[in-house]
Motif scaffolding. Sequence first.
Motif, short mmCIF file in Angstrom:
data_model
loop_
_atom_site.label_atom_id
_atom_site.label_comp_id
_atom_site.label_asym_id
_atom_site.label_seq_id
_atom_site.Cartn_x
_atom_site.Cartn_y
_atom_site.Cartn_z
N GLY A 191 0.81 -1.37 0.02
CA GLY A 191 0.07 -0.08 0.33
C GLY A 191 0.87 0.84 0.25
O GLY A 191 1.25 1.09 -0.80
N THR A 192 1.03 1.98 1.15
CA THR A 192 1.40 2.83 1.31
C THR A 192 2.68 3.31 2.34
O THR A 192 2.95 3.49 3.63
N ILE A 193 3.75 3.32 1.12
CA ILE A 193 5.14 2.44 2.02
C ILE A 193 5.78 3.62 1.77
O ILE A 193 6.09 4.58 0.76
N TYR A 194 7.07 3.66 2.47
CA TYR A 194 8.20 5.02 2.49
C TYR A 194 8.76 4.86 1.58
O TYR A 194 10.15 3.76 1.88
N THR A 195 8.92 4.98 0.52
CA THR A 195 10.13 4.94 -0.17
C THR A 195 10.18 5.92 -1.81
O THR A 195 9.60 7.26 -1.33
N GLU A 196 11.27 5.87 -1.75
CA GLU A 196 11.65 7.70 -3.25
C GLU A 196 10.39 7.49 -4.60
O GLU A 196 10.30 8.60 -4.99
N MET A 197 10.01 6.63 -4.22
CA MET A 197 9.05 6.79 -5.28
C MET A 197 7.80 7.55 -5.39
O MET A 197 7.66 7.70 -6.64
N LEU A 210 -1.69 10.80 3.00
CA LEU A 210 -2.17 9.66 3.70
C LEU A 210 -2.90 9.32 4.56
O LEU A 210 -3.40 8.02 4.60
N ALA A 211 -1.66 9.39 5.49
CA ALA A 211 -1.96 8.50 6.65
C ALA A 211 -2.88 8.23 7.52
O ALA A 211 -3.39 7.30 7.56
N SER A 212 -3.37 9.33 7.58
CA SER A 212 -4.22 9.44 8.45
C SER A 212 -5.75 8.75 8.16
O SER A 212 -6.59 8.50 8.41
N ALA A 213 -5.76 8.69 6.65
CA ALA A 213 -6.54 7.60 6.43
C ALA A 213 -6.62 5.53 5.56
O ALA A 213 -7.16 5.06 5.22
N PRO A 215 -5.73 2.56 8.50
CA PRO A 215 -7.00 2.71 9.20
C PRO A 215 -4.80 2.05 10.64
O PRO A 215 -5.48 2.20 11.69
N LEU A 216 -4.45 1.48 10.06
CA LEU A 216 -3.31 1.70 10.70
C LEU A 216 -2.41 3.18 10.94
O LEU A 216 -1.62 2.85 11.65
N GLN A 217 -3.10 4.14 10.58
CA GLN A 217 -2.88 5.43 11.14
C GLN A 217 -1.12 5.82 10.49
O GLN A 217 -0.74 6.84 11.04
N ARG A 218 -0.38 5.35 9.84
CA ARG A 218 0.38 5.49 9.32
C ARG A 218 1.56 4.66 8.44
O ARG A 218 1.00 3.86 7.60
N GLY A 219 2.33 5.11 7.33
CA GLY A 219 2.95 4.44 6.02
C GLY A 219 3.51 3.00 6.63
O GLY A 219 4.03 2.87 7.69
N GLY A 220 3.54 2.20 5.35
CA GLY A 220 4.52 1.12 5.54
C GLY A 220 6.14 0.86 5.16
O GLY A 220 6.35 2.11 5.19
N THR A 221 6.85 0.42 6.17
CA THR A 221 8.26 0.06 5.52
C THR A 221 8.62 -0.46 4.32
O THR A 221 7.62 -1.48 4.52
N GLU A 246 -1.52 -8.96 1.18
CA GLU A 246 -2.19 -7.34 1.10
C GLU A 246 -0.78 -6.35 2.15
O GLU A 246 -1.55 -6.87 3.35
N VAL A 247 0.25 -5.66 1.60
CA VAL A 247 0.83 -5.17 3.16
C VAL A 247 0.53 -3.71 2.97
O VAL A 247 1.07 -2.98 2.59
N SER A 248 -0.66 -3.07 3.18
CA SER A 248 -1.76 -1.93 3.29
C SER A 248 -2.00 -1.30 4.55
O SER A 248 -2.20 -0.25 4.04
N GLY A 249 -1.21 -1.43 5.45
CA GLY A 249 -2.05 -1.60 6.83
C GLY A 249 -4.06 -1.48 6.83
O GLY A 249 -4.37 -0.48 7.59
N GLY A 250 -4.15 -2.13 6.05
CA GLY A 250 -5.47 -2.24 6.26
C GLY A 250 -6.62 -1.06 5.20
O GLY A 250 -7.62 -2.05 5.20
#
Length: 251
Positions: A191-197, A210-213, A215-221, A246-250
């Motif tokens: 999902g929303t992952i901390y990368t340079e992309m 996007l973090a607040s939207a 479910p886990l309230q954060r970006g992934g690593t 799925e690695v997307s914080g829900g």
Amino acid sequence: MHPSKKVMIVTGGSRGIGAAVARLASRRGYAVCVNYHRRRDAADDVVRAIQADGGHAIAMGADVSDEAQVVQLFERVDRELGRIDALVNNAGVLETQMRVEDMDAARITRILHTNVVGPLLCCREAVRRMSPRHGGQGGAIVNVSSVAARLGSPGEYVDYAASKGALDTLTIGLSKEVAADGIRVNSVRPGTIYTEMHASGGEPGRVDRLASAIPLQRGGTVDEVAGAVMWFFSDEAGYTTGSFIEVSGGK
């Protein structure tokens, strides 16, 4: 040549998720080909980090959207590392956030060449080495897709999302086609992952916006994604093919 080690190719392995997968694969005992397109310096850094950790890796340049370069990549791995056991189709591109009504064919074609044609060509070359009918002993392939395939990325990059939808269909179809050859094909959807992309899409701070939207309230690593990718290569995943994590914080 390291005959005792399994051999993995990670496309787009010079940074982000690909680099994290390469490092983790090395710690799990793989000899790793860190493929890169333009970032030779970054790929060399990944290789040095793996070597400093006691692992074995080599950096190899190839544009996966170019058939001749893909063939050369796999042939060089044959010579320098040995027969491939594992492939991670991670190389992918996106372009500046844009609505479909503003896209031109050149942009769309660039996306599809790297994100769809590339993985198909790499899968072809991998199967030609893994399949028993070609003298292989099976293997596993993991395609790095995106939750964009499910969500569509409206207003940002529908073309990228569509390319990942195609990659998901490739995962399903190929998994059934080569199952009897002892080759498993699966996919991880970050999902929303901390990368340079995100900077490539024109918004380096996109994850935090996007973090607040999520479910886990954060970006992934990238390490969280790499862990899911490597599970598919583990013995525990031996009966899993045509499947998605799925690695997307829900989200």
